[in-house]
Design a protein around this motif. Sequence first.
Motif, short mmCIF file in Angstrom:
data_model
loop_
_atom_site.label_atom_id
_atom_site.label_comp_id
_atom_site.label_asym_id
_atom_site.label_seq_id
_atom_site.Cartn_x
_atom_site.Cartn_y
_atom_site.Cartn_z
N VAL A 1 -11.08 -14.13 -32.23
CA VAL A 1 -11.78 -14.68 -33.39
C VAL A 1 -13.05 -15.42 -32.96
O VAL A 1 -13.12 -15.92 -31.84
N PRO A 2 -14.05 -15.47 -33.85
CA PRO A 2 -15.25 -16.23 -33.50
C PRO A 2 -14.97 -17.73 -33.48
O PRO A 2 -14.28 -18.25 -34.36
N LEU A 3 -15.48 -18.40 -32.45
CA LEU A 3 -15.25 -19.84 -32.27
C LEU A 3 -16.58 -20.58 -32.17
O LEU A 3 -17.54 -20.06 -31.61
N SER A 4 -16.59 -21.80 -32.69
CA SER A 4 -17.70 -22.71 -32.43
C SER A 4 -17.04 -23.92 -31.78
O SER A 4 -16.37 -24.69 -32.45
N GLY A 5 -17.16 -24.04 -30.45
CA GLY A 5 -16.35 -25.02 -29.72
C GLY A 5 -14.91 -24.56 -29.82
O GLY A 5 -14.60 -23.42 -29.50
N ASP A 6 -14.00 -25.44 -30.32
CA ASP A 6 -12.64 -24.94 -30.53
C ASP A 6 -12.31 -24.80 -32.02
O ASP A 6 -11.15 -24.75 -32.41
N THR A 7 -13.37 -24.67 -32.84
CA THR A 7 -13.16 -24.43 -34.27
C THR A 7 -13.31 -22.94 -34.56
O THR A 7 -14.31 -22.32 -34.18
N ILE A 8 -12.32 -22.38 -35.24
CA ILE A 8 -12.37 -20.96 -35.60
C ILE A 8 -13.26 -20.82 -36.84
O ILE A 8 -13.00 -21.46 -37.86
N THR A 9 -14.32 -20.02 -36.72
CA THR A 9 -15.23 -19.90 -37.88
C THR A 9 -14.80 -18.80 -38.85
O THR A 9 -15.27 -18.76 -39.98
N LYS B 1 -2.73 -22.39 -32.90
CA LYS B 1 -2.59 -23.47 -33.88
C LYS B 1 -2.78 -22.92 -35.30
O LYS B 1 -2.00 -23.20 -36.20
N ARG B 2 -3.82 -22.10 -35.44
CA ARG B 2 -4.10 -21.53 -36.77
C ARG B 2 -2.97 -20.61 -37.21
O ARG B 2 -2.59 -20.60 -38.39
N LEU B 3 -2.41 -19.84 -36.29
CA LEU B 3 -1.30 -18.96 -36.64
C LEU B 3 -0.12 -19.79 -37.17
O LEU B 3 0.51 -19.42 -38.17
N GLY B 4 0.13 -20.92 -36.53
CA GLY B 4 1.21 -21.80 -36.99
C GLY B 4 0.96 -22.29 -38.41
O GLY B 4 1.87 -22.31 -39.24
N ALA C 1 -10.06 -14.71 -14.84
CA ALA C 1 -9.50 -15.98 -14.36
C ALA C 1 -9.51 -16.97 -15.52
O ALA C 1 -10.30 -16.82 -16.45
N PRO C 2 -8.63 -18.01 -15.47
CA PRO C 2 -8.60 -18.97 -16.57
C PRO C 2 -9.97 -19.61 -16.81
O PRO C 2 -10.68 -19.92 -15.85
N ASP C 3 -10.31 -19.75 -18.07
CA ASP C 3 -11.58 -20.36 -18.47
C ASP C 3 -11.33 -21.03 -19.81
O ASP C 3 -11.13 -20.34 -20.82
N PRO C 4 -11.30 -22.38 -19.83
CA PRO C 4 -10.92 -23.10 -21.06
C PRO C 4 -11.74 -22.71 -22.29
O PRO C 4 -11.25 -22.79 -23.41
N ALA C 5 -12.97 -22.25 -22.08
CA ALA C 5 -13.81 -21.87 -23.23
C ALA C 5 -13.22 -20.69 -23.99
O ALA C 5 -13.56 -20.45 -25.15
N PHE C 6 -12.33 -19.94 -23.33
CA PHE C 6 -11.75 -18.75 -23.96
C PHE C 6 -10.25 -18.91 -24.22
O PHE C 6 -9.52 -17.92 -24.31
N SER C 7 -9.78 -20.15 -24.34
CA SER C 7 -8.35 -20.36 -24.57
C SER C 7 -7.93 -19.87 -25.95
O SER C 7 -8.69 -19.98 -26.93
N LEU C 8 -6.71 -19.37 -26.02
CA LEU C 8 -6.16 -18.94 -27.32
C LEU C 8 -5.48 -20.10 -28.07
O LEU C 8 -4.93 -19.88 -29.15
N ALA C 9 -5.56 -21.31 -27.51
CA ALA C 9 -4.88 -22.44 -28.16
C ALA C 9 -5.32 -22.63 -29.63
O ALA C 9 -4.45 -22.80 -30.50
N PRO C 10 -6.62 -22.57 -29.94
CA PRO C 10 -6.99 -22.73 -31.36
C PRO C 10 -6.38 -21.64 -32.25
O PRO C 10 -5.97 -21.91 -33.39
N ALA C 11 -6.30 -20.42 -31.72
CA ALA C 11 -5.73 -19.32 -32.52
C ALA C 11 -4.24 -19.53 -32.73
O ALA C 11 -3.70 -19.24 -33.81
#
Length: 403
Positions: A25-33, A79-82, A67-77
């Motif tokens: 999904v498109p992100l602005s920081g960790d906000t899903i747009t 959260k939104r799924l929940g 490799a892990p890169d926090p800018a591409f974490s699925l954590a916001p997604a």
Amino acid sequence: MKTIDELLADGVTGKRVFVRADLNVPLSGDTITDDGRIRAVQPTIAKLAEAGARVIVASHLGRPKGAPDPAFSLAPAAKRLGELLGADVAFATDTVGSSAKETVAALADGQVAVIENLRFNAGETSKDDAERGAFADQLAELADVYVGDGFGAVHRKHASVFDLPARLPHAAGYLIATEVGVLKKLTAEVKRPYVVVLGGAKVSDKLAVIDELLGKADRILIGGGMAYTFLYAKGHEVGISLLQKDQVDVVKEYMARAEKTGVELVLPVDVLVSAEFPDLKTKAPADFETVDADKIPADKEGLDIGPKTRELYASKIADAETVFWNGPVGVFEHPDYAGGTRAIAQALVDSNAFTVVGGGDSAAAVRTLGFDENAFGHISTGGGASLEYLEGKTLPGLAALEV
Ligand SMILES: Nc1ncnc2c1ncn2[C@@H]1O[C@H](COP(=O)(O)OP(=O)(O)O)[C@@H](O)[C@H]1O
Ligand SMILES: O=C(OP(=O)(O)O)[C@H](O)COP(=O)(O)O
């Protein structure tokens, strides 16, 4: 292709079901747009959870470098799924490591977990069969059953898309079934004039599909980042615009073939240019000017199609019977460069054609610019995937579900 309903009929209670989704999904920081892709796969996840499965949701996000890169974490997604499911969704901070194993082991029947971005592991996208296979083996240990529902990624021969379903009993989810159902109609009997609008930033991917489209579409309207390779191939200065120099000869051949076969390959006649890429976070007003497409200054880049092009493209869409559109024609995320994309969306809405909009960003653009999703025939979650499907190519992620 086995459907998810057949899988449910077999019973999934207590089974660990791996759902390969496309939560890119498109992100602005960790906000899903735009959460369209999460909502699109929600019915599959909800149905499996209701049936008592232990659901493991996996996806890529963006293009991290293996490799892990926090800018591409699925954590916001996650959260939104929940929020969408109205349930607690667990999140594993790795893909096949101790966090993933522990998170999956702790799932109760009917619970859902998301594991971290698959592309944090180099095996996911590797061109080496053995390396991809080894990663797929590790993923397979997490689950008993595989459900493919990441339509946006089915054109990728990646471990979780192609290799994993070969290792587990598998079925297609509701989203894939719907997407394939609609796109099949477009390949079977297309009403003409058939107009294809191509834009976006994944220039090399999309230039490749024009080869086939030249034999199928009546008109191809070019916008977005790929327009500048065409303008350059015509001998124009394109300044610091996106340019795929290694594709210039290919593009010249496309233009010659279009001319010969009577396909209209239409290029921008004017563009919005600026010395700098806009700030998409602050959306501070941009410093731009409108110039003819053959007069792009050497120190500027093209960021949207201009007003004359918007009118021209709208006229090419007005009498269409079928329109397929992939790729925003400008940097629509900034209000000063959203006009071209808005004009294309409006032209689709105003036409009487059967319209299909494909692609994560294209679908997001239509929604964030305020258009009613129901005004389009179909909004596909896949851009490259739907283009390759329409080309008639075998898509690895669909082929893997068919065997
Ligand atoms: N002229 C341009 N220069 C740079 N980027 C552009 C240009 N036009 C459009 N874009 C960018 O293209 C991106 C979408 O590209 P892409 O991923 O190919 O589309 P989709 O996800 O719909 O398939 C958007 O983020 C948009 O800002
Ligand atoms: O966004 C996607 O494709 P799209 O831009 O063609 O719609 C998919 O998530 C696939 O991503 P990828 O093009 O990085 O493999």
